[in-house]
Design an enzyme around this catalytic site. Structure first.
Site, PDB file in Angstrom:
ATOM      1  N   GLY A  19       0.795  -1.217   0.000  1.00  0.00           N
ATOM      2  CA  GLY A  19       0.000   0.000   0.000  1.00  0.00           C
ATOM      3  C   GLY A  19       0.827   1.266   0.000  1.00  0.00           C
ATOM      4  N   LYS A  22       3.404   1.787  -5.015  1.00  0.00           N
ATOM      5  CA  LYS A  22       4.260   1.256  -6.087  1.00  0.00           C
ATOM      6  C   LYS A  22       3.571   1.361  -7.444  1.00  0.00           C
ATOM      7  CE  LYS A  22       4.722  -2.861  -4.321  1.00  0.00           C
ATOM      8  NZ  LYS A  22       3.952  -2.690  -3.062  1.00  0.00           N
ATOM      9  N   LYS A  44       3.459  -7.038 -13.740  1.00  0.00           N
ATOM     10  CA  LYS A  44       3.117  -7.277 -12.338  1.00  0.00           C
ATOM     11  C   LYS A  44       3.063  -8.792 -12.184  1.00  0.00           C
ATOM     12  CE  LYS A  44       1.298  -6.163  -8.186  1.00  0.00           C
ATOM     13  NZ  LYS A  44       1.673  -5.120  -7.233  1.00  0.00           N
ATOM     14  N   THR A  48      -1.948 -10.103  -5.681  1.00  0.00           N
ATOM     15  CA  THR A  48      -2.939 -10.606  -4.733  1.00  0.00           C
ATOM     16  C   THR A  48      -4.014  -9.533  -4.577  1.00  0.00           C
ATOM     17  OG1 THR A  48      -1.730  -9.747  -2.814  1.00  0.00           O
ATOM     18  CG2 THR A  48      -1.222 -11.998  -3.513  1.00  0.00           C
ATOM     19  N   ASP A  61      -3.760  -3.420 -10.412  1.00  0.00           N
ATOM     20  CA  ASP A  61      -2.502  -2.667 -10.509  1.00  0.00           C
ATOM     21  C   ASP A  61      -2.023  -2.625 -11.956  1.00  0.00           C
ATOM     22  OD1 ASP A  61      -2.714  -2.529  -7.789  1.00  0.00           O
ATOM     23  OD2 ASP A  61      -0.907  -3.681  -7.345  1.00  0.00           O
ATOM     24  N   GLU A 122       6.735  -4.410 -11.357  1.00  0.00           N
ATOM     25  CA  GLU A 122       6.253  -4.015 -10.028  1.00  0.00           C
ATOM     26  C   GLU A 122       6.094  -5.230  -9.127  1.00  0.00           C
ATOM     27  OE1 GLU A 122       2.340  -2.260  -7.723  1.00  0.00           O
ATOM     28  OE2 GLU A 122       2.404  -2.120  -9.912  1.00  0.00           O
ATOM     29  N   PRO A 213       3.856  14.306  -4.873  1.00  0.00           N
ATOM     30  CA  PRO A 213       2.767  14.802  -4.026  1.00  0.00           C
ATOM     31  C   PRO A 213       1.560  13.857  -4.024  1.00  0.00           C
ATOM     32  CG  PRO A 213       3.547  16.508  -5.537  1.00  0.00           C
ATOM     33  CD  PRO A 213       4.139  15.208  -5.991  1.00  0.00           C
ATOM     34  N   TYR A 214       0.796  13.912  -2.958  1.00  0.00           N
ATOM     35  CA  TYR A 214      -0.433  13.130  -2.835  1.00  0.00           C
ATOM     36  C   TYR A 214      -1.508  13.722  -3.736  1.00  0.00           C
ATOM     37  CZ  TYR A 214      -4.468  10.852  -0.659  1.00  0.00           C
ATOM     38  OH  TYR A 214      -5.592  10.117  -0.425  1.00  0.00           O
TER      39      TYR A 214
END
Length: 243
Positions: A19, A22, A44, A48, A61, A122, A213-214
């Site tokens: 979490g 990535k 990837k 999971t 992902d 990843e 940045p978020y």
């Protein structure tokens, strides 16, 4: 595992935890590399927490990254092992009665290498997440002969987690090319967030090559890209990525 096809360039994107972002980093890097005219592909190997869509398990992902970067490809090749339980790969596979065949991962990777000049792979979870038996994510990085980029959180505790990840990678003979700090909330940044990047670089000897940045508009699970490509474009030291 048989030695993969040698690439011009590529990285394995791992993290200090699950979490950690990535996927956001991988998607942003892939999108920008392709915008720069580089034929970048993504993988990837094990997912999971996969979701069932039209009766088939899908790696969200991989789907997110493919969408952001404009990559077309078969889900079975890009993410050969998609498991439903949101657990460590080994445990998820054991619960579902799936045998994760490392040769199959290598076969898929080699095929992708023939289609792309640059690969971003990843991982799942952190660098010591177990895949099968005692084979860890770090062992997969080694097997694919890729340098690693470590994705880390910006806040309190990240120095410890990042240094441990770097030291373990080095102990396994993995070259850590750089660290990317993801999800910085600039309006809430305190002393920890402001001093962590310099401290991590100093103590690890590994450069911090980006602070992203978020973005509240990004949602991997619903494939909402937000401004991920733009934010990564502005935040990352591309000379370091492409050297």
């Amino acid at each position: 595992m048989k030695k993969p096809v040698k690439l011009l360039r590529g990285y394995f994107i791992t993290g200090t935890d699950t979490g950690i972002g990535k996927t956001v980093v991988t998607a942003g890097l892939a999108a920008n590399l392709r915008q720069k005219g580089i034929n970048a592909g993504i993988m990837k190997p094990v997912q999971t927490g996969s979701k069932k869509i039209d009766g088939s398990l899908v790696s969200m992902d991989a789907l997110f990254t493919m969408s952001v970067a404009g990559i077309n490809g078969a889900m079975e090749l890009i993410s050969p092992y998609r498991l439903e339980p949101p657990l460590a790969p080994r445990i998820a596979a054991e619960l579902e009665g799936v045998n994760i065949d490392l040769w199959e991962i290598n076969r898929a990777y080699r095929k992708l290498c023939t289609r792309h000049d640059f690969m971003l792979v990843e991982g799942a979870g952190g660098i010591m997440a177990p895949i099968a038996g005692r084979f860890l994510m770090a062992d997969l990085i080694k097997a694919l002969h890729l340098p690693a980029i470590i994705v880390a959180r910006p806040g309190l505790g990240t120095v410890n987690h990042t240094l441990l990840t770097v030291e373990y990678a080095k102990s396994k003979g993995i070259h850590v090319a750089g660290i990317i700090i993801n999800g910085l909330k600039e309006s809430e940044a305190g002393a920890a967030e402001k001093t962590n990047p310099g401290l991590i670089a100093e103590l690890s000897g590994v450069p911090v090559i980006g602070i992203i940045p978020y973005d509240t508009s990004v949602d991997v699970d619903t494939c909402k890209p937000g401004r991920v490509a733009e934010l990564v474009a502005d935040a990352v030291d591309w000379k370091m990525i492409l050297t």
